[in-house]
Design an enzyme around this catalytic site. Structure first.
Site, PDB file in Angstrom:
ATOM      1  N   PHE A 152      36.635  36.623  38.282  1.00 31.59           N
ATOM      2  CA  PHE A 152      36.412  38.123  38.390  1.00 31.59           C
ATOM      3  C   PHE A 152      37.125  38.861  37.322  1.00 31.59           C
ATOM      4  O   PHE A 152      38.389  38.683  37.044  1.00 31.59           O
ATOM      5  CB  PHE A 152      37.024  38.678  39.695  1.00 31.59           C
ATOM      6  CG  PHE A 152      36.664  39.998  39.753  1.00 31.59           C
ATOM      7  CD1 PHE A 152      35.711  40.577  40.399  1.00 31.59           C
ATOM      8  CD2 PHE A 152      37.844  40.921  39.648  1.00 31.59           C
ATOM      9  CE1 PHE A 152      35.437  41.940  40.538  1.00 31.59           C
ATOM     10  CE2 PHE A 152      37.296  42.350  39.540  1.00 31.59           C
ATOM     11  CZ  PHE A 152      36.390  42.903  40.084  1.00 31.59           C
ATOM     12  N   ASP A 242      42.703  36.202  30.901  1.00 28.84           N
ATOM     13  CA  ASP A 242      42.762  37.596  31.631  1.00 28.84           C
ATOM     14  C   ASP A 242      43.789  37.325  32.525  1.00 28.84           C
ATOM     15  O   ASP A 242      43.762  36.742  33.472  1.00 28.84           O
ATOM     16  CB  ASP A 242      41.396  37.629  32.413  1.00 28.84           C
ATOM     17  CG  ASP A 242      41.315  38.636  33.524  1.00 28.84           C
ATOM     18  OD1 ASP A 242      42.318  39.309  33.862  1.00 28.84           O
ATOM     19  OD2 ASP A 242      40.288  38.977  33.931  1.00 28.84           O
ATOM     20  N   LYS A 271      47.355  45.957  36.106  1.00 29.04           N
ATOM     21  CA  LYS A 271      47.920  45.947  37.559  1.00 29.04           C
ATOM     22  C   LYS A 271      49.540  46.269  37.302  1.00 29.04           C
ATOM     23  O   LYS A 271      50.021  47.459  37.433  1.00 29.04           O
ATOM     24  CB  LYS A 271      47.646  44.686  37.918  1.00 29.04           C
ATOM     25  CG  LYS A 271      46.454  44.338  38.563  1.00 29.04           C
ATOM     26  CD  LYS A 271      46.049  43.329  39.475  1.00 29.04           C
ATOM     27  CE  LYS A 271      44.607  43.075  39.820  1.00 29.04           C
ATOM     28  NZ  LYS A 271      44.232  44.541  40.905  1.00 29.04           N
TER      29      LYS A 271
END
Length: 412
Positions: A152, A242, A271
Site C-alpha cells: 500500500f 516506503d 505519519k
C-alpha cells in the site's frame, strides 16, 4: 436538565447526521465514538469515557496525544505565523531537515536531501517522480517501478498504481502505466522482474515497505530486503523504501531499514513525523536528489511554519536518550504477551508495529467489542488485528489490555 451523558449522546448524534449529510462516505460507517480530548496514551470521548489508544491515529500520534512540548510549539508558532509559502525562508524548516538527515545518516554517513510535503501519498508520488527523472537522465528513459503484491503506497492515481491490491485499483482504471507487482519475500520473482520491461519500459526502481502495514503487518525478511538492495545495485536501479508507517522510530530505530542492515536510495516518510500535524517528506542521497531541478516539483503547504514547528518539537522528544530502546523493549513485551494468548495463531512485526492472526475471522467484531470496553484497536483484515500505539506506551497499558483480551475475544 439534561445529564452529561444525554448531552454527549446528542453531540454524537449531531456529528453522525452532519457526517452523513455533508461528507462523502468513503470511510464507510464510522465507529460510534466522538473523541474530543487526548493525553499521552489515553483518549476521551464526548461523554468523558477513557480509552487506551493502541492505534495512535494509524501510527501518527508518535509521542502521545497532546505532548506538552508539541502543544507549546504549535501554540507559539500559531501566534506568530501560519503560512508564508516556499518562495521564502521560514523558521524551523532547515532545522527539521537537519534533524531528519541526521537520523537518515545514522550508521552510514551518507549525505541526504529532503523535500517536504503533506502526506505519505505525496511523499511516494515525489519518490516516483524522482526515480523516473533519474531514469530519464541516467538510464535511457527507464521508468518501470516494481512493487510488491499486497503493498500500500497511497490513494493518488500513481501511488494506487504502485499499490499491489487489485480491489483498490479496479474502481479507478485505467491507472498510470509503468508499475508491476511481485510476491513479497520471493527473491526469484524479484530477480526476474528486474530483468524484464514494465509496460515496455526498462525497470528503474524497486519500491517496498519494510513491513506491509495496511495489508496486516507483513515484514520483509532480512534476506529479501538485502537481496532487493543487491539486485537493484547490480541492475543499476534504485531502491525506494516506503517508511511512511515504519519510520520515525516505529520499529525501534529512526527508520525500519536500519534494523535490516541496508541503505536505500530514496526514503519516504510521513505519519509520526510531526506527532499528529499533517506532514510528509521524501529524501534521497545527495547526488540523486539534484536531478530534480527548479520548477520540477513543488507544494503549496509542504514544509510550512506550523508543520515544521510541530515536527521539530516531535523530533526533539524522540531525541531523548533511550527513546528507541524503549520502543524495542516494549514491542518485544507486547509481542510476547500476545503470543501467549490461545486464540492467536501468529504474531509478527518490529518495535511497536505489531500484527496478530486470529484462529477465527472475528477481528472486526473484536475491535468493536474492545472499543466498547475502552480500547482502540484496528482490524486490517477479517482475521488480523493491528497494534500501532503511541511510542510512549508502557507495559502497564499492555497489561491492562492483555487481562481484558480473552474475555473480549470470547464475546466477539
Amino acid at each position: 436538565m439534561a445529564t452529561s451523558h444525554q448531552t454527549a449522546d446528542a453531540q454524537l448524534q449531531q456529528a453522525r447526521e452532519l457526517d452523513a449529510r455533508y461528507l462523502m462516505q468513503t470511510f464507510g460507517t464510522r465507529k460510534p465514538v466522538e473523541f474530543v480530548r487526548g493525553r499521552g496514551t489515553r483518549l476521551y470521548d464526548s461523554a468523558g469515557t477513557e480509552y487506551i489508544d493502541f492505534l495512535a491515529g494509524i501510527g501518527v500520534v508518535s509521542v502521545g496525544h497532546c505532548h506538552p512540548r508539541l502543544v507549546e510549539a504549535v501554540q507559539e508558532q500559531a501566534g506568530k505565523l501560519f503560512h508564508v509559502g516556499n518562495y521564502f525562508f521560514s523558521e524551523h524548516r532547515g532545522e527539521v531537515a537537519e534533524r531528519l538527515v541526521t537520523l537518515l545518516s545514522a550508521g552510514n554517513g551518507d549525505v541526504w536531501k529532503l523535500f517536504f510535503c503533506n502526506s505519505g501519498a505525496e511523499a511516494n508520488e515525489g519518490a516516483i517522480k524522482l526515480a523516473r527523472r533519474w531514469g530519464r537522465i541516467h538510464r535511457d528513459g527507464a521508468a518501470g517501478i516494481i512493487t510488491a503484491t499486497q503493498s500500500f503506497h497511497g490513494r493518488t492515481l500513481a501511488t494506487l498504481a504502485a499499490t499491489g491490491q487489485e480491489a483498490l485499483q479496479e474502481p479507478f482504471e485505467p491507472l498510470p502505466a509503468g508499475f508491476a507487482q511481485v510476491p513479497l519475500n520471493d527473491i526469484a520473482a524479484l530477480e526476474a522482474a528486474c530483468e524484464h520491461p514494465v509496460d515496455g519500459s526498462a525497470p528503474v526502481a524497486v519500491m517496498l515497505e519494510c513491513i506491509q502495514g495496511e495489508a496486516g503487518v507483513w515484514p520483509c525478511t532480512e534476506e529479501y530486503l538485502q537481496a532487493a538492495r543487491e539486485l537493484t545495485a547490480a541492475h543499476d536501479m534504485l531502491l525506494i523504501l516506503d517508511e511512511v508507517q515504519t519510520g520515525m522510530y516505529r520499529c525501534g530505530e529512526p527508520f525500519a531499514y536500519q534494523t535490516y542492515g541496508v541503505v536505500p536510495d530514496i526514503v519516504t516518510m510521513a505519519k509520526g513525523i510531526a506527532g499528529g500535524f499533517p506532514m510528509g517528506a521524501f529524501a534521497a542521497r545527495d547526488e540523486l536528489a539534484d536531478v530534480l531541478e527548479a520548477g520540477m516539483h513543488g507544494s503549496t503547504f509542504g514544509g510550512g511554519p506550523l508543520a515544521c514547528a510541530a515536527a521539530e518539537a516531535t523530533l526533539s522528544v524522540m531525541d531523548a536518550p533511550g527513546f528507541g530502546a524503549h520502543i524495542t523493549e516494549t514491542g518485544e513485551y507486547l509481542r510476547s504477551c500476545l503470543g501467549e494468548l490461545p486464540f492467536v495463531t501468529d504474531v509478527r512485526g518490529r518495535g511497536l508495529m505489531v500484527g496478530i492472526s486470529l484462529e477465527r475471522p472475528c477481528a472486526t467484531e473484536l475491535v468493536d467489542t474492545a472499543l466498547a470496553a475502552g480500547f482502540v484497536l484496528n482490524a486490517p483484515a477479517d482475521d488480523i488485528v493491528r497494534f500501532l500505539p503511541p511510542l510512549i506506551m508502557e507495559r502497564d497499558d499492555i497489561d491492562i489490555l492483555m487481562q481484558a483480551l480473552p474475555e473480549l475475544y470470547a464475546k466477539s
